[in-house]
Structure formats: structure tokens, C-alpha cells
Design a protein around this motif. Structure first.
Motif, PDB file in Angstrom:
ATOM      1  N   TYR A  26       0.979  -0.961   0.097  1.00  0.00           N
ATOM      2  CA  TYR A  26      -0.247  -0.230   0.024  1.00  0.00           C
ATOM      3  C   TYR A  26       0.943   0.903   0.556  1.00  0.00           C
ATOM      4  O   TYR A  26       1.803   1.086   0.901  1.00  0.00           O
ATOM      5  CB  TYR A  26      -0.548  -0.665   1.137  1.00  0.00           C
ATOM      6  N   LYS A  29      -2.582   7.376  -0.870  1.00  0.00           N
ATOM      7  CA  LYS A  29      -4.264   7.113  -0.874  1.00  0.00           C
ATOM      8  C   LYS A  29      -4.520   8.208  -1.900  1.00  0.00           C
ATOM      9  O   LYS A  29      -4.533   8.559  -2.016  1.00  0.00           O
ATOM     10  CB  LYS A  29      -4.469   7.845   0.171  1.00  0.00           C
ATOM     11  N   SER A 147      -4.333   4.057  10.836  1.00  0.00           N
ATOM     12  CA  SER A 147      -3.300   3.883  10.015  1.00  0.00           C
ATOM     13  C   SER A 147      -3.810   2.899   8.743  1.00  0.00           C
ATOM     14  O   SER A 147      -4.244   2.412   9.247  1.00  0.00           O
ATOM     15  CB  SER A 147      -1.740   3.183  10.574  1.00  0.00           C
ATOM     16  N   GLY A 148      -3.652   3.373   7.596  1.00  0.00           N
ATOM     17  CA  GLY A 148      -4.196   2.158   6.034  1.00  0.00           C
ATOM     18  C   GLY A 148      -3.691   1.161   6.690  1.00  0.00           C
ATOM     19  O   GLY A 148      -4.301   0.359   7.110  1.00  0.00           O
ATOM     20  N   SER A 149      -2.367   0.718   6.954  1.00  0.00           N
ATOM     21  CA  SER A 149      -1.897  -0.339   6.768  1.00  0.00           C
ATOM     22  C   SER A 149      -2.348  -1.471   8.307  1.00  0.00           C
ATOM     23  O   SER A 149      -2.661  -2.862   8.263  1.00  0.00           O
ATOM     24  CB  SER A 149      -0.361  -0.893   6.532  1.00  0.00           C
TER      25      SER A 149
HETATM   26  C1  DP6 Z   1       5.939   1.005   3.343  1.00  0.00           C
HETATM   27  O1  DP6 Z   1      -0.305   2.170   6.682  1.00  0.00           O
HETATM   28  O2  DP6 Z   1       1.761   3.402   7.765  1.00  0.00           O
HETATM   29  O3  DP6 Z   1       4.382  -0.109   5.048  1.00  0.00           O
HETATM   30  O4  DP6 Z   1      -2.231   5.188   6.108  1.00  0.00           O
HETATM   31  O5  DP6 Z   1      -0.484   6.765   5.953  1.00  0.00           O
HETATM   32  O6  DP6 Z   1      -0.814   5.752   8.485  1.00  0.00           O
HETATM   33  P1  DP6 Z   1      -0.845   5.556   6.575  1.00  0.00           P
HETATM   34  O7  DP6 Z   1       0.303   4.641   6.493  1.00  0.00           O
HETATM   35  P2  DP6 Z   1       1.129   3.526   6.521  1.00  0.00           P
HETATM   36  O8  DP6 Z   1       1.912   3.064   5.574  1.00  0.00           O
HETATM   37  C2  DP6 Z   1       2.293   1.540   4.958  1.00  0.00           C
HETATM   38  C3  DP6 Z   1       2.958   1.981   4.226  1.00  0.00           C
HETATM   39  C4  DP6 Z   1       3.932   0.109   3.769  1.00  0.00           C
HETATM   40  C5  DP6 Z   1       3.352  -0.743   3.180  1.00  0.00           C
HETATM   41  C6  DP6 Z   1       2.650  -1.558   3.831  1.00  0.00           C
HETATM   42  O9  DP6 Z   1       2.271  -1.709   4.270  1.00  0.00           O
HETATM   43  O10 DP6 Z   1       1.387  -1.549   2.572  1.00  0.00           O
END
Ligand code: DP6
Length: 345
Positions: A26, A29, A147-149
């Protein structure tokens, strides 16, 4: 599974969650306020580095009180937790403030602090404390807002986060995580913690900057859609070389998109590249080892359980590697009984 059931919420609620490592990442956004991603992603939840979070309602208090590993949290970290609690209170139609105590088992200084485990545990504990009765899908949508992940750490094993379609509430409702079926697979994840180097840009900011300025971002996002379909097939077959090859290509593509941002965002260090070299050498020697890396210099190596010790020894022998940790697919978030020795539910 996740409802508060017979937990006495007046005594507070404890939830435990683990971090996840994305095999299809991910990164970006399409809607910041609802945390709607540009692409779908797919991860494996680990069985190490748990975060345990206790939430107690404090009806007499005028502010939320938050401690992280025993220290009072302030600044951006505390604001993020407060904003998340405000969201939970809005959804529950409640006003009481809360005391949040969160402890994670990540070795300090390893650069592995995980917002995924943190917000998955907070979402489950806060939802139960405020008596929001959410199923797994709704809980993943809630965790996503922290947090997205984190939406993926709600579930154990292999988990897909659907990007969903549209914006606003249509996007919100359709963007959730769920477990994906896997064939027989004896996977170990070897986490190689490398020299952290200088302090890097927070991932949230780096993500925004990559989407806004990298000419390679769109190409990576398009390739990710194909990677996701191929990853689901490879998982269903339990085909580790295919899973590893897709994961490595997707991760390096994400880092390439960051490197092409203006100015560049560079998370991989010389130590990370040394681990990538060692993984190439292992593969040349017929070991099915494949690498992935998130927004930092640590590298996670996927390999069959039978080769895990060799991979760990190889990683450990690299100068820039500070510590090596072996993980297996782990469980989703769960509420824990308050009573020592009591059942986990
Ligand atoms: C590189 O979930 O920490 O780990 O949504 O802004 O809180 P926010 O971001 P976050 O991003 C994780 C990015 C990553 C790739 C992944 O876990 O898919």
C-alpha cells in the motif's frame, strides 16, 4: 469473535495485535481524510512484535490520557490517537474520555515500531470499551482510519485490503480487509534489522510526496493491480517462488517510485542493499529466498521453513545487520481477558 461479550467494559478492555508485512504494498491514498488507498494490497500478519493496548473510560477526565511503553505520549503521536478516539466516540455517540496504555514488544531502536499493530489493537480495544459492536470487516474499516495498513492486522495469516471504489461513504464502505485463501505453504519471514542511519521522512508524508511528484508512481500503481491478482493465484497454489518473486518486484517497484520522487525519498540504505545482495546469492545457490522492505532500511526475507536457519545466519553475518528475528504467519487482533490466566477471546 471481537464483540465485548462478557467483558466488563467498566474495568477497561485489552486487545493484542501483531504487525503485518505487505507482499503487495500500500503506497498512496486517493482520499486522505478517510484513508482510502489508490491500490489494493496484500500482507501477512506476523507472530512476533505484538502490541498490547488497554483502554479504560474515564468519565471524570477532561482529556484523553495516553501512554506508550509506560511514557506519557505527546505531540503528533498523541494527537493521532486522540483523533482516532474522537472518531470512535462519534460512531458510538459517547463523550467520555479514555485512558489508553499501549505496550509493544518491538526491540527499541530497531526502527520497527508498527502503526499497523498499534492501531489494530487500539481499534479493537476502543470499540469494545465504547461498546461498538463491530464485525471483522467493520473493525478493519475503523482501524484503517488510524493507519491504512492497520486494517490488515485485524486478521491473521494472509490478508487482502480492497482499495474499494469511489470516494466519500461509498469508498469508506468498500475499502476493508479480509483473509485470503492459501494453499500449503511453510513460510518463514526473516526480519533483518539494519543500521538505521539518519532519521527519515515519516511514511505518511513520503507517500503523499511520491504520489504528487514521482513520474513512476502511476506505473507502479498499475503494475500493483496485476501483482495483486497474480499474488492471490500464487497463494492459492502455495507457490513460494512465485509469491516471493511478485513480492520482491512489487516492493522494489515501490522504492523505485520513491527514488524517482522530486526530491527523492530514499529508505533503503547500504545495509539494506547488502541484504538484497545476499538474497540474490542465496537464490543463485537454489534457496527460495526473496526480499521485501517497507518505509525504512530493514529487509524482510521470505523463505521456506527448511531454509530459515541458513537465511538467518547469512543475514546475521552481514556487518550492517544489527539483529535478526524469525517470524511465521500470526494471528489477527483479539480481546484479552482482564484476569491473569483467563481465556483469550
Ligand atoms: C510501506 O499504513 O503506515 O508499510 O495510512 O499513512 O498510516 P498511513 O500509512 P501506513 O503505510 C504503510 C506503508 C508500507 C506498505 C504497506 O504496509 O503496505
Amino acid at each position: 469473535m471481537l464483540s465485548q461479550g462478557s467483558v466488563d467494559v467498566r474495568a477497561g478492555v485489552t486487545a493484542v495485535a501483531h504487525p503485518n508485512i505487505a507482499l503487495v504494498k500500500y503506497w498512496g491514498k486517493r482520499d486522505e481524510s478517510l484513508a482510502l488507498p489508490v491500490t489494493g494490497s496484500l500482507s501477512v500478519t506476523l507472530d512476533i512484535f505484538a502490541t498490547t493496548t488497554h483502554v479504560t473510560l474515564a468519565p471524570q477526565a477532561s482529556t484523553d490520557m495516553i501512554t506508550l511503553n509506560g511514557d506519557t505520549a505527546g505531540g503528533a503521536a498523541a494527537e493521532r490517537v486522540q483523533a482516532f478516539l474522537d472518531l470512535v466516540r462519534r460512531l458510538a455517540g459517547r463523550r467520555e474520555r479514555a485512558v489508553v496504555e499501549s505496550v509493544n514488544q518491538v526491540p527499541t531502536g530497531a526502527g520497527l515500531a508498527s502503526s499497523a499493530a498499534g492501531f489494530a489493537a487500539l481499534a479493537a480495544a476502543a470499540a469494545a470499551a465504547y461498546e461498538l459492536d463491530l464485525d471483522g470487516r467493520a473493525l478493519s474499516r475503523l482501524a484503517r482510519r488510524g493507519s491504512g495498513s492497520a486494517c490488515r492486522s485485524v486478521f491473521g495469516g494472509f490478508v487482502q485490503w480492497h482499495a474499494g471504489s469511489g470516494d466519500g461513504s461509498a469508498g469508506d464502505v468498500s475499502s476493508f480487509a479480509e483473509p485470503v485463501p492459501v494453499g500449503p505453504l511453510d513460510l518463514v519471514l526473516v526480519v533483518a534489522v539494519t543500521d538505521a542511519g539518519s532519521k527519515k521522512v515519516p511514511s505518511r508524508e513520503a507517500m503523499r510526496h511520491t504520489v504528487a511528484t514521482s513520474p513512476l508512481y502511476r506505473a507502479w500503481a498499475q503494475a500493483s493491480a496485476t501483482d495483486l491478482e497474480r499474488m492471490r493465484d500464487a497463494l492459492a497454489r502455495g507457490d513460494l517462488p512465485a509469491i516471493g518473486a511478485i513480492a520482491e518486484g512489487n516492493a522494489l517497484g515501490m522504492h523505485a517510485a520513491m527514488l524517482a520522487a522530486r526530491p527523492a525519498v530514499r529508505y533503503l540504505s547500504a545495509g539494506s542493499l547488502a541484504v538484497l545482495d545476499a538474497v540474490d546469492a542465496l537464490r543463485a545457490d537454489n534457496v527460495a529466498a526473496y526480499a521485501t522492505a517497507d518505509a525504512g532500511p530493514n529487509v524482510v526475507v521470505l523463505c521456506p521453513r527448511a531454509d530459515a536457519d541458513r537465511v538467518a545466519e547469512t543475514a546475521d553475518a552481514i556487518d550492517a545487520v544489527r539483529s535478526v528475528h524469525l517470524a511465521r504467519p500470526g494471528p489477527g487482533v483479539r480481546l484479552q481477558s482482564e484476569h491473569p490466566g483467563g481465556d483469550e477471546r
